[in-house]
Design an enzyme around this catalytic site. Structure first.
Site, PDB file in Angstrom:
ATOM      1  N   PRO A  24     -18.383  62.126  40.535  1.00  0.00           N
ATOM      2  CA  PRO A  24     -17.507  62.040  39.362  1.00  0.00           C
ATOM      3  C   PRO A  24     -17.091  63.434  38.883  1.00  0.00           C
ATOM      4  O   PRO A  24     -17.924  64.325  38.788  1.00  0.00           O
ATOM      5  CB  PRO A  24     -18.396  61.344  38.319  1.00  0.00           C
ATOM      6  CG  PRO A  24     -19.791  61.497  38.802  1.00  0.00           C
ATOM      7  CD  PRO A  24     -19.724  61.590  40.280  1.00  0.00           C
ATOM      8  N   ALA A  58     -16.696  61.098  34.209  1.00  0.00           N
ATOM      9  CA  ALA A  58     -17.443  60.728  33.005  1.00  0.00           C
ATOM     10  C   ALA A  58     -16.460  60.163  31.985  1.00  0.00           C
ATOM     11  O   ALA A  58     -15.513  60.836  31.573  1.00  0.00           O
ATOM     12  CB  ALA A  58     -18.151  61.948  32.441  1.00  0.00           C
ATOM     13  N   TYR A 182     -25.990  65.831  28.037  1.00  0.00           N
ATOM     14  CA  TYR A 182     -25.266  64.885  27.197  1.00  0.00           C
ATOM     15  C   TYR A 182     -26.256  63.950  26.502  1.00  0.00           C
ATOM     16  O   TYR A 182     -27.468  64.117  26.623  1.00  0.00           O
ATOM     17  CB  TYR A 182     -24.203  64.153  28.032  1.00  0.00           C
ATOM     18  CG  TYR A 182     -23.248  65.114  28.707  1.00  0.00           C
ATOM     19  CD1 TYR A 182     -22.802  66.260  28.041  1.00  0.00           C
ATOM     20  CD2 TYR A 182     -22.806  64.925  30.017  1.00  0.00           C
ATOM     21  CE1 TYR A 182     -21.947  67.167  28.653  1.00  0.00           C
ATOM     22  CE2 TYR A 182     -21.945  65.836  30.631  1.00  0.00           C
ATOM     23  CZ  TYR A 182     -21.522  66.953  29.950  1.00  0.00           C
ATOM     24  OH  TYR A 182     -20.682  67.857  30.552  1.00  0.00           O
ATOM     25  N   LEU A 301     -23.449  71.322  46.353  1.00  0.00           N
ATOM     26  CA  LEU A 301     -23.186  72.205  47.502  1.00  0.00           C
ATOM     27  C   LEU A 301     -23.550  71.575  48.843  1.00  0.00           C
ATOM     28  O   LEU A 301     -24.210  72.190  49.676  1.00  0.00           O
ATOM     29  CB  LEU A 301     -23.867  73.564  47.308  1.00  0.00           C
ATOM     30  CG  LEU A 301     -23.205  74.431  46.211  1.00  0.00           C
ATOM     31  CD1 LEU A 301     -23.888  75.784  46.102  1.00  0.00           C
ATOM     32  CD2 LEU A 301     -21.702  74.659  46.501  1.00  0.00           C
ATOM     33  N   GLY A 323     -18.473  67.011  45.310  1.00  0.00           N
ATOM     34  CA  GLY A 323     -17.560  67.243  44.204  1.00  0.00           C
ATOM     35  C   GLY A 323     -16.476  68.222  44.600  1.00  0.00           C
ATOM     36  O   GLY A 323     -15.407  67.843  45.102  1.00  0.00           O
ATOM     37  N   ARG A 324     -16.784  69.510  44.424  1.00  0.00           N
ATOM     38  CA  ARG A 324     -15.777  70.545  44.690  1.00  0.00           C
ATOM     39  C   ARG A 324     -15.239  70.479  46.108  1.00  0.00           C
ATOM     40  O   ARG A 324     -14.049  70.719  46.340  1.00  0.00           O
ATOM     41  CB  ARG A 324     -16.384  71.927  44.402  1.00  0.00           C
ATOM     42  CG  ARG A 324     -16.632  72.133  42.927  1.00  0.00           C
ATOM     43  CD  ARG A 324     -17.577  73.278  42.657  1.00  0.00           C
ATOM     44  NE  ARG A 324     -18.961  72.948  43.035  1.00  0.00           N
ATOM     45  CZ  ARG A 324     -20.000  73.722  42.824  1.00  0.00           C
ATOM     46  NH1 ARG A 324     -19.840  74.900  42.258  1.00  0.00           N
ATOM     47  NH2 ARG A 324     -21.226  73.351  43.187  1.00  0.00           N
TER      48      ARG A 324
HETATM   49  C1  LIG Z   1     -14.101  69.797  37.995  1.00  0.00           C
HETATM   50  C2  LIG Z   1     -15.470  69.208  37.884  1.00  0.00           C
HETATM   51  C3  LIG Z   1     -15.705  68.182  36.981  1.00  0.00           C
HETATM   52  C4  LIG Z   1     -16.968  67.581  36.906  1.00  0.00           C
HETATM   53  N1  LIG Z   1     -17.166  66.501  36.074  1.00  0.00           N
HETATM   54  C5  LIG Z   1     -18.312  65.791  36.159  1.00  0.00           C
HETATM   55  C6  LIG Z   1     -18.436  64.536  35.519  1.00  0.00           C
HETATM   56  O1  LIG Z   1     -17.490  64.022  34.910  1.00  0.00           O
HETATM   57  N2  LIG Z   1     -19.636  63.906  35.617  1.00  0.00           N
HETATM   58  C7  LIG Z   1     -20.687  64.430  36.325  1.00  0.00           C
HETATM   59  O2  LIG Z   1     -21.755  63.831  36.375  1.00  0.00           O
HETATM   60  N3  LIG Z   1     -20.563  65.591  36.980  1.00  0.00           N
HETATM   61  C8  LIG Z   1     -19.401  66.262  36.935  1.00  0.00           C
HETATM   62  N4  LIG Z   1     -19.252  67.400  37.674  1.00  0.00           N
HETATM   63  C9  LIG Z   1     -20.344  67.789  38.593  1.00  0.00           C
HETATM   64  C10 LIG Z   1     -20.071  67.206  39.991  1.00  0.00           C
HETATM   65  O3  LIG Z   1     -20.041  65.804  39.979  1.00  0.00           O
HETATM   66  C11 LIG Z   1     -21.141  67.690  40.991  1.00  0.00           C
HETATM   67  O4  LIG Z   1     -22.393  67.150  40.609  1.00  0.00           O
HETATM   68  C12 LIG Z   1     -21.252  69.208  41.039  1.00  0.00           C
HETATM   69  O5  LIG Z   1     -19.967  69.801  41.096  1.00  0.00           O
HETATM   70  C13 LIG Z   1     -22.079  69.664  42.232  1.00  0.00           C
HETATM   71  O6  LIG Z   1     -21.559  69.139  43.429  1.00  0.00           O
HETATM   72  P1  LIG Z   1     -20.564  69.996  44.389  1.00  0.00           P
HETATM   73  O7  LIG Z   1     -21.292  71.269  44.746  1.00  0.00           O
HETATM   74  O8  LIG Z   1     -20.315  69.114  45.551  1.00  0.00           O
HETATM   75  O9  LIG Z   1     -19.328  70.282  43.587  1.00  0.00           O
HETATM   76  C14 LIG Z   1     -18.020  68.048  37.729  1.00  0.00           C
HETATM   77  C15 LIG Z   1     -17.781  69.101  38.610  1.00  0.00           C
HETATM   78  C16 LIG Z   1     -16.522  69.665  38.710  1.00  0.00           C
HETATM   79  C17 LIG Z   1     -16.292  70.764  39.718  1.00  0.00           C
END
Ligand SMILES: Cc1cc2nc3c(=O)[nH]c(=O)nc-3n(C[C@H](O)[C@H](O)[C@H](O)COP(=O)(O)O)c2cc1C
Length: 369
Positions: A24, A58, A182, A301, A323-324
């Site tokens: 998300p 979220a 949160y 990551l 995510g990213r």
């Molecule tokens: C732009 C952005 C928005 C995010 N919004 C949420 C969110 O709404 N809810 C949540 O649980 N995590 C949120 N995260 C965290 C990601 O879901 C994820 O857990 C985090 O980026 C680590 O994973 P990654 O390294 O693959 O990006 C967000 C991350 C990014 C980059």
């Protein structure tokens, strides 16, 4: 050896085509809580990404629970109609199953968007009353009101109502957002929960509000649909919420039929000492899975196909969320399938997108729903 990453995964009646999940990600692009054209584009292209599951950002269960004015919400008929429009579009055109993350921003609420610096908006400047377990603020943010018993019941009811709306929209599953500092995390962490009533003090007391939210949603959420929770597996600070606490919470949730836990971390206090690196939160998902028997989703990551494959094949987690990596390369699952010699959802309209592509080769049109 067939890939585990591209093997099916079932939770209750929901069958995912593979173990890849779009994590998300808040877009700060809502209008009064309503999904907009941006969400059509953003979620639309992620729905054809080949991921087995797409979890939307979220989404606040009431207006006070929004972090920013541009958060998505699911507290009005208008919100429900706007999100239904986007989700219906994704379902008709995409291959991913669709989940929603429900949340309340707690003591971090009432801020500007990510690209405006997430600065606190005081009430006299258009901000709103924020709530937490106590009136201790997150540094730099508005002073929250401590929820009393009636307030706790009001918030639980808001989660329930949003879940009912999510069901009407047709979401396949719900993830309760219990992480990142949160509201739910405010109750779990001893840094933000120093209450002396039944919702604080001991670990059992601090877990009570999150468990009651889980139980209340489970009562209205259809039996055949999964319900999971994202938690911050550690506060990354001595004296805070720990990985061992997470195992205890996972056991409690498992007893109550919770379908999975996503092991994220941090967000409780700014003093946190994050040790960030490839797959840095995977050991959290692994320990929770091993010691509680809970299904887990690893996140953080995870960027390489073989890394993701190893995580699920070795049993560190059941699913991996990106995510990213998915923002940077929304076709990540296609590339991973190619690298691992597997098949993945592929819309027939894009059949000519790769010179090596032959129908029925490594990519195939979506299965009938
Ligand atoms: C732009 C952005 C928005 C995010 N919004 C949420 C969110 O709404 N809810 C949540 O649980 N995590 C949120 N995260 C965290 C990601 O879901 C994820 O857990 C985090 O980026 C680590 O994973 P990654 O390294 O693959 O990006 C967000 C991350 C990014 C980059």
């Amino acid at each position: 050896m067939p890939s585990t990453l591209f093997s099916k995964f079932k939770m209750r009646d929901l069958e995912l085509a593979n173990r890849i999940v779009v994590s998300p990600m808040g877009q700060y692009s809502g209008d009064n809580g309503n999904a907009t054209e941006w969400h059509m584009m953003h979620l639309g292209h992620l729905a054809v990404s080949g991921a087995g599951l797409l979890i939307t950002e979220a989404t606040a269960v009431n207006p006070q629970g929004r972090l920013s004015k541009t958060d998505l919400g699911l507290y009005s008929d208008e919100n429900e109609a706007a999100l239904e429009h986007v989700i219906g579009f994704c379902r008709r055109n995409g291959g991913a199953k669709l989940g929603i993350q429900l949340y309340h921003g707690g003591r971090k609420s009432s801020i500007t968007t990510a690209w405006e610096g997430q600065k606190a908006i005081p009430i006299d400047k258009g901000g709103w009353v924020t709530y937490s377990a106590t009136d201790t603020p997150y540094p730099g943010r508005n002073i929250p009101e401590a929820l009393d018993e009636a307030g706790i019941q009001r918030e639980i009811a808001a989660f329930v109502k949003a879940a009912e709306r999510a069901n009407r929209i047709g979401f396949d599953m719900i993830e309760i957002h219990g992480a990142h500092g949160y509201l739910i995390h405010n109750f779990l962490s001893p840094f933000s929960n120093t209450r002396t009533d039944g919702y604080g003090g001991s670990l059992q007391g601090r877990m009570r509000f999150p468990i009651e939210i889980y139980e209340a949603i489970r009562k209205v959420w259809p039996d055949h649909k999964p319900l999971g929770m994202r938690i911050s597996a550690t506060d990354w600070v001595e004296g805070g919420w720990t990985l061992d606490d997470s195992v205890v919470l996972a056991k409690e949730l498992k007893k109550r039929g919770c379908d999975y836990i996503t092991a994220s971390s941090g967000g409780s206090v700014p003093e946190q000492q994050l040790q960030v690196g490839p797959g840095y939160q995977v050991p959290f998902a692994e320990k929770i899975r091993r010691e509680s028997g809970m299904t887990t989703m690893a996140v953080g990551l995870i960027t390489e196909a073989r890394q993701a494959e190893e995580i699920v094949a070795s049993g560190q987690a059941d699913m991996v969320a990106l995510g990213r990596g998915m923002l940077f390369n929304p076709r990540w699952p296609w590339h991973a399938a190619m690298e691992l010699g597997e098949q993945v959802y592929y819309p027939p309209q894009y059949e000519r997108s790769h010179p090596k592509m032959r129908a029925g080769d490594f990519l195939k049109p979506r299965a009938e729903k």
